[in-house]
Design a protein around this motif. Structure first.
Motif, short mmCIF file in Angstrom:
data_model
loop_
_atom_site.label_atom_id
_atom_site.label_comp_id
_atom_site.label_asym_id
_atom_site.label_seq_id
_atom_site.Cartn_x
_atom_site.Cartn_y
_atom_site.Cartn_z
N GLY A 47 39.44 31.49 30.28
CA GLY A 47 38.36 30.93 29.61
C GLY A 47 37.61 29.89 30.50
N ALA A 48 38.48 29.77 31.65
CA ALA A 48 37.49 28.65 32.44
C ALA A 48 36.19 28.90 33.09
CB ALA A 48 38.52 28.32 33.75
N SER A 49 35.52 28.01 33.37
CA SER A 49 33.89 28.50 33.82
C SER A 49 34.06 28.92 35.13
CB SER A 49 33.31 26.86 33.54
OG SER A 49 33.60 26.03 34.20
N THR B 115 46.38 42.61 26.56
CA THR B 115 45.28 42.03 25.70
C THR B 115 44.09 42.05 26.67
OG1 THR B 115 46.77 40.85 24.45
CG2 THR B 115 44.44 40.25 24.45
N MET B 116 42.90 42.51 26.27
CA MET B 116 41.55 42.27 27.17
C MET B 116 41.20 41.01 26.98
SD MET B 116 40.14 45.18 28.41
CE MET B 116 38.36 45.01 28.01
N PRO B 117 40.64 40.51 28.14
CA PRO B 117 40.10 39.36 28.45
C PRO B 117 38.65 39.08 27.37
CG PRO B 117 39.33 40.56 30.23
CD PRO B 117 40.21 41.49 29.60
N THR B 118 38.79 37.81 26.82
CA THR B 118 37.52 37.58 26.06
C THR B 118 36.08 37.84 26.87
OG1 THR B 118 37.52 35.34 26.80
CG2 THR B 118 38.83 36.02 24.93
N SER C 139 38.15 53.24 48.32
CA SER C 139 37.21 52.65 49.11
C SER C 139 36.03 51.84 48.55
CB SER C 139 36.58 53.94 49.84
OG SER C 139 35.84 53.37 50.74
N LEU C 140 35.95 50.65 49.37
CA LEU C 140 34.97 49.79 48.94
C LEU C 140 33.85 49.54 49.98
CD1 LEU C 140 37.40 46.69 47.55
CD2 LEU C 140 35.93 48.27 46.27
N TYR C 141 33.84 50.68 50.77
CA TYR C 141 32.91 50.86 51.83
C TYR C 141 31.25 50.44 51.37
CZ TYR C 141 30.24 52.57 55.72
OH TYR C 141 29.19 52.55 56.82
N SER C 142 31.02 50.94 50.22
CA SER C 142 29.69 50.80 49.83
C SER C 142 29.52 49.60 48.83
CB SER C 142 29.03 52.08 49.27
OG SER C 142 30.05 52.44 48.03
N ALA C 143 30.39 48.67 48.74
CA ALA C 143 30.33 47.62 47.62
C ALA C 143 29.80 46.58 48.57
CB ALA C 143 31.82 47.31 47.15
N ASN C 144 29.10 45.69 47.85
CA ASN C 144 28.51 44.32 48.61
C ASN C 144 29.25 43.24 47.74
OD1 ASN C 144 26.31 45.64 50.01
ND2 ASN C 144 25.38 45.99 48.09
N LYS C 145 29.31 42.20 48.64
CA LYS C 145 30.12 40.98 48.23
C LYS C 145 29.54 40.49 46.77
CE LYS C 145 31.36 39.41 52.70
NZ LYS C 145 31.41 38.34 53.94
N THR C 146 27.97 40.60 46.70
CA THR C 146 27.57 40.13 45.37
C THR C 146 27.75 40.78 44.14
OG1 THR C 146 25.40 41.14 46.13
CG2 THR C 146 25.71 38.74 46.83
N ASP C 147 28.14 42.28 44.39
CA ASP C 147 28.33 42.99 43.25
C ASP C 147 29.07 42.45 42.05
OD1 ASP C 147 28.55 46.50 44.87
OD2 ASP C 147 27.07 44.90 44.74
N THR C 148 28.63 42.66 40.85
CA THR C 148 29.45 42.28 39.77
C THR C 148 30.17 43.44 38.91
OG1 THR C 148 27.53 42.67 38.33
CG2 THR C 148 27.97 40.27 39.15
N PHE C 149 31.30 43.12 38.52
CA PHE C 149 32.17 44.20 37.91
C PHE C 149 32.50 43.78 36.40
CE2 PHE C 149 33.84 46.63 41.62
CZ PHE C 149 33.28 45.77 42.76
N THR C 150 32.55 44.99 35.68
CA THR C 150 33.00 44.92 34.17
C THR C 150 34.54 45.61 33.87
OG1 THR C 150 30.60 45.05 33.55
CG2 THR C 150 32.34 45.81 31.81
N VAL C 151 35.21 44.58 33.14
CA VAL C 151 36.46 45.08 32.68
C VAL C 151 36.45 45.92 31.47
CG1 VAL C 151 38.70 44.19 31.98
CG2 VAL C 151 37.52 43.09 33.79
N SER C 152 37.14 47.15 31.64
CA SER C 152 37.13 47.89 30.43
C SER C 152 38.58 48.14 29.96
CB SER C 152 36.45 49.26 30.76
OG SER C 152 37.08 49.93 31.75
N LYS C 153 39.72 47.85 30.66
CA LYS C 153 40.88 48.26 30.13
C LYS C 153 41.97 46.96 31.04
CE LYS C 153 40.88 52.56 31.67
NZ LYS C 153 41.50 53.86 31.88
N ALA C 154 43.17 46.92 30.29
CA ALA C 154 44.06 45.79 30.82
C ALA C 154 45.44 46.25 30.55
CB ALA C 154 43.78 44.51 29.88
N GLU C 155 46.43 46.40 31.61
CA GLU C 155 47.64 46.93 31.57
C GLU C 155 48.53 45.69 32.35
OE1 GLU C 155 47.14 51.67 31.03
OE2 GLU C 155 47.99 50.74 33.08
#
Length: 453
Positions: A223-225, A142-145, A175-191
């Protein structure tokens, strides 16, 4: 004396007769051994070649009934792996052999690479039987809300994978070499992993779409803040927007509004009319950072100036439309040497399933620019430099006499600039390769191909 000689002759003939019987039995035993009549690479999709042991048969170095076959894993070991709760004990089938007795053996390797060999697979090459059966290594969850606004909690402990670990053979970290600590991510699939039951989310970096993969999600978003689960975390819920704590950001392109976003600060001394300065929101972003990250999809900000921005008012940000080009792979020449190959590769468009072609993240970023603008020769040269010179093919071919072969693809950077000299951003670019036939099975490498046309 003659009687004694006669008895001796009878005894000698008897011994010779026994010897002859022994030789005949030995020859018959050797002839009864099975022989391999075919042994070919499986060409079906990777997921359909994920299997698990049934525990009824042992694993051998060769098809079990063939002379010289040695046991790699006993029947007891295979039964233990059949009942295992670890994904590492799944197998990937990659070859199938048949004997002159009509029996089928599959060559398999465990997901962790510890065990490799042949196992009895029944009487038909159309379905798995005997010692193995098809395996569903993951199940849709199930995908997160909440699907946006995630951060990596601890990339050193829980990083991204091309597939949940051990659910696909040679699943590898990204590799996460070019990722920053402040980057945000989006969820598109769940397994969930079928055996362990552990939950994974497929996430994409909103600031760099080339950074995407599966990450362990613990119990998932509940659902926690504010919480951390597995390798992900979410920030505190933002307060409600008021004139005293917010700025309305409006994005304009050629004088028309194309999007908007609301910056809400957590600064305690914020007040309508007060200059925002260095105040931050719940994500720790300044107004300038927030406005840059929130630019509508398909646009880029020319400049974000927050010098005179005040709470309760509007910040206007001018943006320009951008377009992203894709790359089409092309085979300009095929060199089979002296080999006669079944269904040989031909010139023309090269499918992404034929080769593990990679392009550096910096080169992928250069594929985007102002919509309709010409791509400069310097930029084309930099994109071309993001390719490696050679790539090993991912499809196994066979010669007419049954020998495994693969193609090696050679890229010429100079041709890339000439082939795309009139291209503008949004056009499909052409990358040409020379394909040369080489001995041996193909590569099983999996790469990011989001930039391919």
């Amino acid at each position: 004396m003659q009687k004694s000689l006669k008895n001796s002759l009878y005894l000698g003939l008897a011994v010779l007769s026994l010897g002859a019987v022994t030789v005949i039995n030995t020859t018959a035993s050797a002839a009864s051994k099975a022989k391999v009549t075919s042994d070919v690479t499986l060409k079906t999709a990777a997921e359909t070649r994920n299997v698990e042991a049934t525990g009824t048969n042992a694993l051998y170095s060769k098809p079990g009934t063939v002379k010289g076959a040695k046991q790699v894993a006993s029947k007891a070991t295979m039964k233990k792996m059949a009942n295992s709760k670890k994904s590492a004990d799944y197998f990937r089938a990659y070859r199938v052999a048949q004997t002159n007795r009509g029996t089928v053996y599959y060559k398999v390797v465990s997901m962790d690479g510890k065990y490799r060999g042949y196992i009895y697979g029944g009487k038909s090459t159309d379905t798995y039987a005997g010692g193995i059966q098809s395996a569903e290594t993951t199940k849709t969850a199930t995908m997160p809300t909440k699907t946006t606004g995630y951060h990596l909690a601890n990339a050193n402990k829980n990083g991204l994978w091309t597939a949940p670990k051990n659910t696909q053979y040679k699943a590898k970290s990204i590799s996460l070499y070019s990722a920053n600590k402040t980057d945000t991510f989006t969820v598109s699939k769940a397994e969930t992993k079928t055996r362990e039951g552990s939950l994974y989310y497929y996430v994409t970096d909103n600031q760099n779409s080339s950074i995407a993969g599966w990450i362990y999600a613990g119990k998932g978003y509940q659902g926690a803040s504010s919480t951390t689960f597995g390798g992900l975390s979410v920030n505190l819920a933002e307060p409600a927007a008021t004139n005293d704590n917010s700025v309305n950001v409006v994005y304009r392109s050629n004088g028309s509004q194309v999007g908007n976003a609301t910056f809400i600060t957590v600064a305690k001394d914020a007040k309508a009319g007060k200059t925002v300065t260095t105040d931050k929101n719940t994500a720790g972003d300044s107004l300038a950072d927030f406005a840059t990250k929130s630019v509508p999809t398909g646009y880029k900000a020319a400049k974000v100036d927050t010098t005179n921005a005040t709470y309760g008012n509007t910040l206007y940000v001018d943006v320009t439309a951008v377009a992203t080009s894709k790359v089409s792979l092309n085979v300009e020449r095929v060199d089979n040497g002296s080999y006669n190959v079944n269904n040989s590769l031909t010139t023309g468009t090269l499918s992404s399933s034929e080769a593990a072609v990679t392009l550096s993240s910096s080169a992928i970023a250069l594929l985007s620019g102002d919509k309709g603008a010409a791509i400069s020769q310097d930029t084309l040269g930099s994109i071309a430099a993001g390719f490696s010179t050679t790539f090993k093919g991912t499809k196994t071919y066979q010669t007419t006499d049954g020998k495994d072969m693969h193609y090696e693809f050679t890229f010429n950077p100079a041709n890339f600039k000439g082939d795309n000299r009139n291209a503008t951003y949004g056009d499909t670019l052409k990358a040409s390769f020379v394909a040369t036939l080489k001995s041996g099975a193909a590569s099983t490498t999996t790469v990011d191909n989001s930039w391919l046309a």
